[in-house]
Motif scaffolding. Structure first.
Motif, PDB file in Angstrom:
ATOM      1  N   ARG A   1       0.835  -1.202   0.000  1.00  0.00           N
ATOM      2  CA  ARG A   1       0.000   0.000   0.000  1.00  0.00           C
ATOM      3  C   ARG A   1       0.864   1.243   0.000  1.00  0.00           C
ATOM      4  O   ARG A   1       0.505   2.259  -0.566  1.00  0.00           O
ATOM      5  CB  ARG A   1      -0.908  -0.020   1.236  1.00  0.00           C
ATOM      6  CG  ARG A   1      -1.843   1.151   1.335  1.00  0.00           C
ATOM      7  CD  ARG A   1      -2.861   0.946   2.427  1.00  0.00           C
ATOM      8  NE  ARG A   1      -2.268   0.733   3.720  1.00  0.00           N
ATOM      9  CZ  ARG A   1      -2.333   1.575   4.730  1.00  0.00           C
ATOM     10  NH1 ARG A   1      -2.967   2.716   4.591  1.00  0.00           N
ATOM     11  NH2 ARG A   1      -1.780   1.307   5.883  1.00  0.00           N
ATOM     12  N   ASN A   2       2.008   1.167   0.641  1.00  0.00           N
ATOM     13  CA  ASN A   2       2.884   2.320   0.786  1.00  0.00           C
ATOM     14  C   ASN A   2       3.997   2.279  -0.259  1.00  0.00           C
ATOM     15  O   ASN A   2       4.224   1.247  -0.881  1.00  0.00           O
ATOM     16  CB  ASN A   2       3.490   2.341   2.193  1.00  0.00           C
ATOM     17  CG  ASN A   2       2.417   2.425   3.259  1.00  0.00           C
ATOM     18  OD1 ASN A   2       1.493   3.218   3.142  1.00  0.00           O
ATOM     19  ND2 ASN A   2       2.513   1.587   4.279  1.00  0.00           N
ATOM     20  N   PRO A   3       4.720   3.391  -0.450  1.00  0.00           N
ATOM     21  CA  PRO A   3       5.848   3.388  -1.392  1.00  0.00           C
ATOM     22  C   PRO A   3       6.884   2.330  -1.001  1.00  0.00           C
ATOM     23  O   PRO A   3       7.062   2.007   0.172  1.00  0.00           O
ATOM     24  CB  PRO A   3       6.430   4.795  -1.256  1.00  0.00           C
ATOM     25  CG  PRO A   3       5.301   5.631  -0.749  1.00  0.00           C
ATOM     26  CD  PRO A   3       4.490   4.717   0.134  1.00  0.00           C
ATOM     27  N   ILE A   4       7.558   1.813  -2.000  1.00  0.00           N
ATOM     28  CA  ILE A   4       8.593   0.797  -1.758  1.00  0.00           C
ATOM     29  C   ILE A   4       9.736   1.433  -0.969  1.00  0.00           C
ATOM     30  O   ILE A   4      10.213   2.522  -1.295  1.00  0.00           O
ATOM     31  CB  ILE A   4       9.110   0.231  -3.095  1.00  0.00           C
ATOM     32  CG1 ILE A   4       7.991  -0.512  -3.812  1.00  0.00           C
ATOM     33  CG2 ILE A   4      10.322  -0.674  -2.873  1.00  0.00           C
ATOM     34  CD1 ILE A   4       8.341  -0.971  -5.213  1.00  0.00           C
ATOM     35  N   HIS A   5      10.187   0.730   0.085  1.00  0.00           N
ATOM     36  CA  HIS A   5      11.344   1.185   0.858  1.00  0.00           C
ATOM     37  C   HIS A   5      12.379   0.066   0.884  1.00  0.00           C
ATOM     38  O   HIS A   5      12.184  -0.986   0.275  1.00  0.00           O
ATOM     39  CB  HIS A   5      10.936   1.646   2.265  1.00  0.00           C
ATOM     40  CG  HIS A   5      10.220   0.612   3.075  1.00  0.00           C
ATOM     41  ND1 HIS A   5      10.806  -0.565   3.497  1.00  0.00           N
ATOM     42  CD2 HIS A   5       8.947   0.587   3.535  1.00  0.00           C
ATOM     43  CE1 HIS A   5       9.936  -1.269   4.193  1.00  0.00           C
ATOM     44  NE2 HIS A   5       8.791  -0.587   4.226  1.00  0.00           N
TER      45      HIS A   5
ATOM     46  N   HIS B   1      11.260  -3.486   1.717  1.00  0.00           N
ATOM     47  CA  HIS B   1      10.539  -4.125   0.613  1.00  0.00           C
ATOM     48  C   HIS B   1      11.520  -4.610  -0.455  1.00  0.00           C
ATOM     49  O   HIS B   1      11.398  -5.728  -0.959  1.00  0.00           O
ATOM     50  CB  HIS B   1       9.564  -3.134  -0.047  1.00  0.00           C
ATOM     51  CG  HIS B   1       8.457  -2.671   0.830  1.00  0.00           C
ATOM     52  ND1 HIS B   1       8.001  -1.385   0.803  1.00  0.00           N
ATOM     53  CD2 HIS B   1       7.688  -3.321   1.743  1.00  0.00           C
ATOM     54  CE1 HIS B   1       7.003  -1.248   1.665  1.00  0.00           C
ATOM     55  NE2 HIS B   1       6.800  -2.415   2.252  1.00  0.00           N
TER      56      HIS B   1
ATOM     57  N   GLN C   1       0.619  -2.537  -6.575  1.00  0.00           N
ATOM     58  CA  GLN C   1       0.475  -1.361  -5.709  1.00  0.00           C
ATOM     59  C   GLN C   1      -1.008  -1.098  -5.486  1.00  0.00           C
ATOM     60  O   GLN C   1      -1.742  -0.906  -6.439  1.00  0.00           O
ATOM     61  CB  GLN C   1       1.130  -0.147  -6.361  1.00  0.00           C
ATOM     62  CG  GLN C   1       1.114   1.089  -5.509  1.00  0.00           C
ATOM     63  CD  GLN C   1       2.150   1.048  -4.419  1.00  0.00           C
ATOM     64  OE1 GLN C   1       3.240   0.516  -4.605  1.00  0.00           O
ATOM     65  NE2 GLN C   1       1.835   1.605  -3.275  1.00  0.00           N
TER      66      GLN C   1
ATOM     67  N   GLY D   1      -3.972   1.230  -3.423  1.00  0.00           N
ATOM     68  CA  GLY D   1      -4.097   2.564  -2.829  1.00  0.00           C
ATOM     69  C   GLY D   1      -4.376   2.489  -1.352  1.00  0.00           C
ATOM     70  O   GLY D   1      -4.809   1.461  -0.833  1.00  0.00           O
TER      71      GLY D   1
END
Length: 150
Positions: free
Chosen positions: A113-117, A120, A145, A147
């Motif tokens: 759900r969140n941006p790739i860090h 991940h 991805q 939302g």
């Protein structure tokens, strides 16, 4: 698809039913369907590794209907969101064609759900390495991805 007690009663004995867009347009038909009890706690535990109702998606599951319905889905019209990302939302058939075009011998999926860090990225890389160590030559990553809660 989660359904309520009332919807379950309405569907019993039918062979098929239409699925409509929010605007009321028929976009798909579900045939040869079966209705299952919706074990919400198990679904949350298996999907998210938790059962806490405060998790945004667990909250959605816990507040949905007490039954699930699934079957053979005939999509009549792909839903478009008009958000500039529709071209990236591929159907299962389109995805299979893409995997074939890329000569994938395995596909692994990462949904977030969140941006790739970095965490991940490490998981994705280690999964690919594990698949290669098991003999796959060209494992392909699909990043799904989703939302955030609107």
């Amino acid at each position: 698809l989660a359904i309520t007690d009332e919807q379950k009663t309405e569907l019993e004995g039918k062979d098929a039913f239409a699925l409509k867009s929010p605007e009321g347009k028929i976009v798909a038909i579900l045939r040869n369907f079966e209705i299952y009890e919706h074990n919400k706690e198990e679904r949350c535990a298996r999907t998210f590794g938790l059962t806490d109702e405060r998790h945004p998606y667990a909250e959605i599951i816990y507040s949905s209907g007490d039954y699930l319905v699934g079957g053979d889905l005939e999509v009549l019209e792909t839903i478009k969101y008009g958000d500039g990302l529709d071209e990236f939302r591929l159907t299962p058939r389109q995805l299979r064609e893409e995997y074939k075009k890329r000569n994938a011998d395995a596909v692994f999926v990462f949904q977030l759900r969140n941006p790739i860090h970095n965490g991940h990225a490490l998981l994705m890389t280690s999964c690919r390495e594990e698949l290669i160590s098991r003999g796959f030559k060209n494992p392909i990553l699909l990043v799904h991805q989703i939302g955030g809660k609107g």
